[in-house]
Design an enzyme around this catalytic site. Structure first.
Site, PDB file in Angstrom:
ATOM      1  N   GLU A   1      -4.505  -6.552   2.998  1.00 57.75           N
ATOM      2  CA  GLU A   1      -3.299  -7.104   3.464  1.00 57.75           C
ATOM      3  C   GLU A   1      -3.141  -8.446   3.166  1.00 57.75           C
ATOM      4  OE1 GLU A   1      -4.952  -4.755   5.077  1.00 57.75           O
ATOM      5  OE2 GLU A   1      -3.323  -3.018   5.243  1.00 57.75           O
TER       6      GLU A   1
ATOM      7  N   GLU B   1       0.952  -1.180  -0.210  1.00 54.82           N
ATOM      8  CA  GLU B   1       0.072   0.019  -0.006  1.00 54.82           C
ATOM      9  C   GLU B   1       0.824   1.141  -0.009  1.00 54.82           C
ATOM     10  OE1 GLU B   1      -2.416  -0.825   3.553  1.00 54.82           O
ATOM     11  OE2 GLU B   1      -3.075  -2.537   2.667  1.00 54.82           O
TER      12      GLU B   1
ATOM     13  N   ASP C   1       1.411  -3.867  12.837  1.00 52.92           N
ATOM     14  CA  ASP C   1       0.094  -3.936  13.540  1.00 52.92           C
ATOM     15  C   ASP C   1      -0.890  -4.680  12.669  1.00 52.92           C
ATOM     16  OD1 ASP C   1       0.365  -1.610  16.174  1.00 52.92           O
ATOM     17  OD2 ASP C   1       1.727  -1.499  14.408  1.00 52.92           O
ATOM     18  N   PHE C   2      -0.752  -4.594  11.412  1.00 55.50           N
ATOM     19  CA  PHE C   2      -1.786  -5.176  10.614  1.00 55.50           C
ATOM     20  C   PHE C   2      -1.516  -6.490  10.250  1.00 55.50           C
ATOM     21  CE2 PHE C   2      -1.387  -0.498   8.550  1.00 55.50           C
ATOM     22  CZ  PHE C   2      -2.003   0.119   9.618  1.00 55.50           C
ATOM     23  N   ILE C   3      -0.593  -6.963  10.716  1.00 57.08           N
ATOM     24  CA  ILE C   3      -0.079  -8.380  10.445  1.00 57.08           C
ATOM     25  C   ILE C   3      -1.162  -9.371  10.648  1.00 57.08           C
ATOM     26  CG2 ILE C   3       0.951  -9.403  12.718  1.00 57.08           C
ATOM     27  CD1 ILE C   3       3.457 -10.087  10.768  1.00 57.08           C
TER      28      ILE C   3
ATOM     29  N   HIS D   1      -1.230   0.958  16.183  1.00 54.22           N
ATOM     30  CA  HIS D   1      -0.077   1.542  15.460  1.00 54.22           C
ATOM     31  C   HIS D   1       1.302   1.747  16.013  1.00 54.22           C
ATOM     32  CE1 HIS D   1      -3.192   2.554  12.308  1.00 54.22           C
ATOM     33  NE2 HIS D   1      -2.247   2.976  11.847  1.00 54.22           N
TER      34      HIS D   1
HETATM   35  C1  LIG Z   1      -5.526  -2.445   7.920  1.00 56.57           C
HETATM   36  C2  LIG Z   1      -4.960  -1.089   7.484  1.00 56.57           C
HETATM   37  N1  LIG Z   1      -4.251  -1.072   6.549  1.00 56.57           N
HETATM   38  C3  LIG Z   1      -3.641   0.347   6.159  1.00 56.57           C
HETATM   39  C4  LIG Z   1      -3.801   1.273   6.939  1.00 56.57           C
HETATM   40  C5  LIG Z   1      -3.207   2.638   6.815  1.00 56.57           C
HETATM   41  N2  LIG Z   1      -3.968   3.536   6.352  1.00 56.57           N
HETATM   42  C6  LIG Z   1      -4.637   4.384   7.267  1.00 56.57           C
HETATM   43  S1  LIG Z   1      -5.950   5.095   6.507  1.00 56.57           S
HETATM   44  C7  LIG Z   1      -5.813   4.574   5.061  1.00 56.57           C
HETATM   45  C8  LIG Z   1      -6.533   4.723   4.010  1.00 56.57           C
HETATM   46  C9  LIG Z   1      -7.900   4.434   3.968  1.00 56.57           C
HETATM   47  O1  LIG Z   1      -8.563   4.995   2.926  1.00 56.57           O
HETATM   48  P1  LIG Z   1     -10.346   5.153   3.251  1.00 56.57           P
HETATM   49  O2  LIG Z   1     -10.696   3.625   3.632  1.00 56.57           O
HETATM   50  O3  LIG Z   1     -10.916   5.527   1.947  1.00 56.57           O
HETATM   51  O4  LIG Z   1     -10.496   5.844   4.236  1.00 56.57           O
HETATM   52  P2  LIG Z   1     -10.178   7.602   4.330  1.00 56.57           P
HETATM   53  O5  LIG Z   1      -8.679   7.766   5.144  1.00 56.57           O
HETATM   54  O6  LIG Z   1     -10.089   8.229   2.894  1.00 56.57           O
HETATM   55  O7  LIG Z   1     -11.171   8.142   5.197  1.00 56.57           O
HETATM   56  C10 LIG Z   1      -4.787   3.609   5.033  1.00 56.57           C
HETATM   57  C11 LIG Z   1      -4.121   2.666   3.942  1.00 56.57           C
HETATM   58  C12 LIG Z   1      -4.463   1.050   8.120  1.00 56.57           C
HETATM   59  N3  LIG Z   1      -4.450   2.007   9.200  1.00 56.57           N
HETATM   60  N4  LIG Z   1      -4.857  -0.307   8.492  1.00 56.57           N
END
Ligand SMILES: Cc1ncc(C[n+]2csc(CCOP(=O)(O)OP(=O)(O)O)c2C)c(N)n1
Ligand SMILES: Cc1ncc(C[n+]2csc(CCOP(=O)(O)OP(=O)(O)O)c2C)c(N)n1
Ligand SMILES: [Mg+2]
Ligand SMILES: [Mg+2]
Lengths: 340, 327, 327, 340
Positions: B63, B32, B88-90, B132
């Site tokens: 993931e 990502e 933490d996402f593991i 996190h």
């Molecule tokens: C499981 C997980 N993967 C990746 C992340 C890192 N991350 C935090 S917010 C985000 C984007 C999320 O996008 P969306 O669902 O569209 O929500 P938005 O931030 O646009 O409100 C990512 C990749 C995370 N917190 N948790």
């Protein structure tokens, strides 16, 4: 709120949109002043209509979960901005005693089962809340709020499948702000009509323009009513993330022209225009609302700033329920081992 | 030979990826925000310009899917670097990591290997709160079939990553979020010494065994302890699988006292394994029990002072070492 | 008081569920094949007839979703028993278990608890191969916020399960697939003594610390050792969180020798934690290092003899105990 | 196989269906004789057309993963029945040296990336194989085979989304035998038209009658051709699980009438009838094929029975690659600790 006559309802929408907007602006400022716990702050500016339009139909006994960008949803649902801001500051007086922060706000009273820092992590909880509603024969609905990015997490499909299969009173609300961090929606899915995915699983799927709170409220109202009757639903609210992903992100991956265009879908501007054009409120009445909201949110910042950091002995509290064996501090264990 | 120059840990990691990708065209990076965005912590910044979007693959937020894709890629000729933005996402991908990647070679009787790297980062330091900030290396260490490296220094960030990208087996590489801006001299030519712990400071009174960010806390503490007349040996484990038992046992055989410092939570964590080994193999030399100074057995709170209080600090390493020396 | 009668471990578990569900109408069971099929190992057989499909909820094959649903149910007034058919599948649901269930109370400042039970089973014994034979309790033990019970006996299967279904916090309950047909006298009135280890055989020469199926191997070994004049104390830990350090330390203080026997893999496993504790708290009494006889650091192979060879056996407990006694 | 003239193609389908059927029958018998490693044996009787019809279009360089019920797929793809049966017996001479067993058969040569005992666990690997095909500019396709139960696993949707997004040469084949263990498909999903889920994600979705191998082959052929060109696909093959979930399951959760009805969709019976009716083969020619298949599979059982259990020192082999540090046996470590 949705049973009120149009006049007061539309005004209330406006006030709520403004509350969310202003709260988020204050969070941003608090960050700049160094007053927040960390920098993982995700503002929902531009997305207010989803929060306001959906929660307008929720009441006592209903529950919900949100993603990491959840301040606005909870605020619109009735949160105390003081305790929210304090939590964001990591203060003891916050909703979660300074342990959760911006990404982990919850509130038992208002059925907030928690914001979540795991993308998609809060979604399946609404299935459980739906089972509870069924078990206790209540009329409660449970709503999962999440982003367009979360729509690529498998657990959403597992959850939707169960909601449809068991006819649970659940609504899935995908706040499509076009981005997951730096990834535009068309770089994360080939087909972005996510409501079609939902209907393929047997849910009611719908889409609403997040630039218009009244439209969101209308569609959400229908879906929530159906959900209470056991027809689980899925709603995409299209909007635009006005700012960066988190407070530090300057969005270098998108250009100014796009941002200018995107910010035109401003639910606040439209609602204000509408109130005035329809002669429901005057310019000055709108301004008055804005002023009172500003006061409310300034007060929240003051409250947060005055909050104390939790005491160190809070570290070991609430890992388990009161009265249950608690973790023993490492230093205490070492002291025992080396005592002699 | 290139002149040693100052680098950040982050830049050293990026350089390692760039050098490896230049040398081996089968390496792809998948995760990502690894491409256009350049990684949540900037490690892959700019690589997409050099190697293009076919080798720096931005994935949806999936993931399990992306790690599983890396497993399949590794089985079919690529050498994928899957990035998990936070360790933490593991929990979302643990099946693909522990049931698939780790077991494929064995289950299939040695026919097929999974030469993939899982890059991620962990630890506290940014008020990221409970989801996190974790240190989950013990889950990996407890899973047969996975190699595990946790670099503490700029040079190790480079050499261990380069070496990991030559291994035939699935390897987890956990960086520390609080080290990305750490500076140091990068020596690209230094041998990787994969699987070997390093004595970063020789000492005669006690042995501090640690890795990742805690190495710096331990070195800082050792400096203060020296002023006090306590001469601590500091060992950086560098890789947790393979684990270099010889080096730590030899050190404790010399000093007679061991302090294990880890950021991961105490119970059933890495510190337990190290303590167990030391009491097994250095039993006759131990003057005192092996002491574990580890993360508290709690989720990580967001408030900065609480966060800091939940893991070891240089001050607590010092006070614990003094207690261990009965001073 | 009911007359003690012979039960299987499986039947005792079922009875515990039935009694608990009768006493507490907020208990639901949710999982794959728990209803109509009666559970992959028959534990929930027939319960759907008593409590109906609204309380015995057969789910789709969606481990993350069903565990997440249990989390939400527990937060809204139910007391769900989520069943994970094999502990091996936990990697699919680990985020819901470790990032959600385990952390909710803490992250949210104590407002909301998650009184759910995760029932599952693990271990070898049926040639289930690498993905159906694991012992993954160390991952749970390493996660603050989760309670963990692993009953070895028929009565414990009952009393620990009943007690677990009164706890305010998320609890993992790991049964052993090779114990389901184990018979014993069920004493329903026995106090649960949750969090307390039990000395199942008193002895003076060495202490064998173990839990779950290995308890039976240890007792068998202790019997043979006695014939040899070696008097082993056998301790069943029963719950791994809370962990009863007092009982094991007191025993080792008495015997001076400790053998930790676990089915889970050695490195960074439960045996490491027990060994670490014993050397910390019984250091002055230890005549020998704490010895760990654990599962090999390998995936579990399918061939029956290999499978058996990958974990401790009564014979190996005996030979190790003899070595430890220098006999 | 699919380029052959109809005559030999149809005959070959028949032969392959028979091979799968007979192999599975022999596995069941071997179990009764106590010759298998464990009882976790899942037979694909009734589902042969999915295996035969899809693999007919696969060749060198192509790859695939299967679920736990994968014997037939690999056999149809060209496996050596001897080594398969030996693996099921846990013998050293098996495909995986007796370490994998029925649920974990793989073969590097034929692109079998592995059967999987985790429902859904093998699905995302085909995304990686698709990336490899793209990277190495090959024409390879990668096919994930799984059951209807696996269609409720989130990772399938994550994988389909990536396949569509990146236009990968992947095909997802859902073998719908109506059951996941004791759960009939309508108790695990509200809407069972899974191909609609796939199209909502942007894949080509299709459905084929698993009672008719020629129909399966036809649809699969189109989908695989499209997949090679970058249009990922999804195929549901409807069939019926003739027997219990695993060898021990007597299926008490379904009644005889249903079973009798379900077993009517027998691809073998239809294909034999068709061959004879269309005068492609005579009764006796069909019987000759059956005899040769019987011989082949009896030989496989003999081979398996003669196989030796792997030696104990195999325990520590192949955890890591040859030449890499290997796990040290526990007893050896203990011996060192207690040596003196
Ligand atoms: C499981 C997980 N993967 C990746 C992340 C890192 N991350 C935090 S917010 C985000 C984007 C999320 O996008 P969306 O669902 O569209 O929500 P938005 O931030 O646009 O409100 C990512 C990749 C995370 N917190 N948790
Ligand atoms: C992740 C996971 N969950 C549950 C199981 C137990 N299990 C094995 S097969 C099976 C049913 C699978 O149904 P389906 O996908 O339709 O395949 P079929 O057995 O019908 O071929 C289940 C629940 C498992 N092996 N893995
Ligand atoms: Mg978004
Ligand atoms: Mg099926």
């Amino acid at each position: 709120m949705n049973d009120a006559p149009r006049n007061s309802r539309s005004t209330e929408y406006y006030r709520q949109l403004l509350r969310v907007r202003t709260f988020e602006e204050r969070v941003g400022e608090l960050f700049v002043r160094g007053g927040t716990a960390g920098s993982m702050l995700h503002l929902s500016i531009g997305e207010e209509a989803a929060a306001v339009g959906v929660t307008a139909h929720m009441g006592d006994g209903d529950s919900f979960t949100t993603h990491h960008r959840g301040h606005g949803i909870f605020l619109a649902r009735g949160a105390d901005p003081n305790r929210m801001m304090a939590e964001i500051a990591g203060a003891e007086s916050g909703y979660c005693a300074g342990k959760g922060g911006s990404m982990h706000i919850a509130d038992r009273e208002l059925g907030h089962l928690g914001a979540n820092a795991i993308v998609g992590g809060g979604i399946p909880a609404v299935i459980g809340a739906g089972l509870s509603a069924r078990h206790f024969k209540s009329n409660a609905v449970s709503v999962a709020f999440f982003g367009d990015g979360a729509a690529q997490q498998g657990v959403l499909y597992e959850s939707m499948n169960m909601a449809a299969l068991w006819s649970l009173p659940c609504l899935f609300v995908c706040i499509n702000n076009q981005y997951g961090m730096g990834t535009k929606i068309d770089r994360s899915a080939a087909r972005t009509e996510f409501e079609d995915r939902a209907t393929a699983f047997g849910l009611r799927g719908a889409r609403a323009d997040g630039g218009d709170v009244e439209k969101v409220a209308e569609v959400a109202g229908e879906l929530i009513e159906a959900a209470r009757a056991g027809a689980a639903g899925f709603l995409v609210v299209d909007c635009y993330r006005f700012h960066g992903h988190a407070r530090m992100d300057k969005s270098p991956y998108r250009d100014d022209a796009e941002e200018t265009e995107g910010r035109k879908t401003d639910p606040l501007a439209l609602q204000r225009r509408r109130l005035i054009e329809d002669a429901l409120l005057s310019e000055s009445q709108c301004d008055e609302i804005a002023e009172s909201v500003t006061e409310e949110m300034d007060a929240a910042v003051d409250f947060a700033i005055k909050g104390r950091q939790p005491a160190q002995d809070a570290l070991f509290q609430d890992v388990y329920a009161p009265g249950q064996p608690a973790p023993e501090p490492v230093d205490q264990r070492i002291a025992k081992v080396l005592a002699e | 030979m290139s002149e040693p120059i100052e680098f950040t840990y982050r830049d050293a990691l990026r350089l390692a990826l760039r050098d490896a990708m230049t040398a081996d065209s089968s390496i792809i990076v998948i995760g990502e925000e690894v491409g256009l965005y350049g990684g949540a912590y900037g490690v892959t910044k700019g690589l997409i310009d050099d190697f293009g979007p076919e080798r720096l693959i931005d994935t949806p937020i999936s993931e399990a899917g992306l790690v599983g894709a890396a497993v399949g890629a590794a089985m079919t000729g690529l050498r994928p670097v899957a990035e998990l933005m936070y360790v933490d996402f593991i929990g979302l991908a643990m099946d693909q990591i522990a049931n698939q990647a780790a077991k494929i070679r064995y289950m299939f009787g040695g026919q097929i290997g999974v030469p993939m790297l899982l890059r991620t980062q962990g630890g506290t330091g940014r008020s990221g709160a409970a989801q996190h900030s974790q240190s989950l290396e013990a889950w990996i260490m407890h899973t047969p079939g996975l190699r595990l490296a946790m670099p503490a220094t700029v040079t190790d960030a480079y050499v261990l990553l380069r070496h990991a990208l030559t291994l035939p087996d699935p390897t987890v590489f956990i960086e520390h979020k609080a080290l990305y801006t750490q500076k140091g001299i990068l020596d690209r030519e230094q041998p990787a010494d994969w699987g070997q712990a390093k004595v970063l400071r020789a000492g005669s009174d006690l042995t501090i065994v640690t890795y990742s960010r805690m190495v710096h806390f331990a070195l800082e503490a050792a400096g203060s302890l020296a002023d006090d007349g306590i001469d601590a040996e500091v060992i950086d484990l560098r890789t947790l699988n393979p684990l270099d038992r010889e080096t730590i046992v030899a050190s404790v055989a010399k000093t007679g006292r061991a302090l294990v410092v880890t950021e991961d939570t105490l119970t059933a964590g890495v510190s337990a394994e190290i303590a167990a080994i030391l009491q097994e193999e250095a039993f006759d030399w131990l003057e005192e029990p092996v002491i574990r100074l580890a993360g508290e057995d709690i989720p990580i709170p967001v408030a900065p002072e609480l966060e800091a209080g939940s893991i070891p600090s240089p001050a607590r390493i010092i006070s614990t070492a003094r207690k261990l020396m009965r001073r």
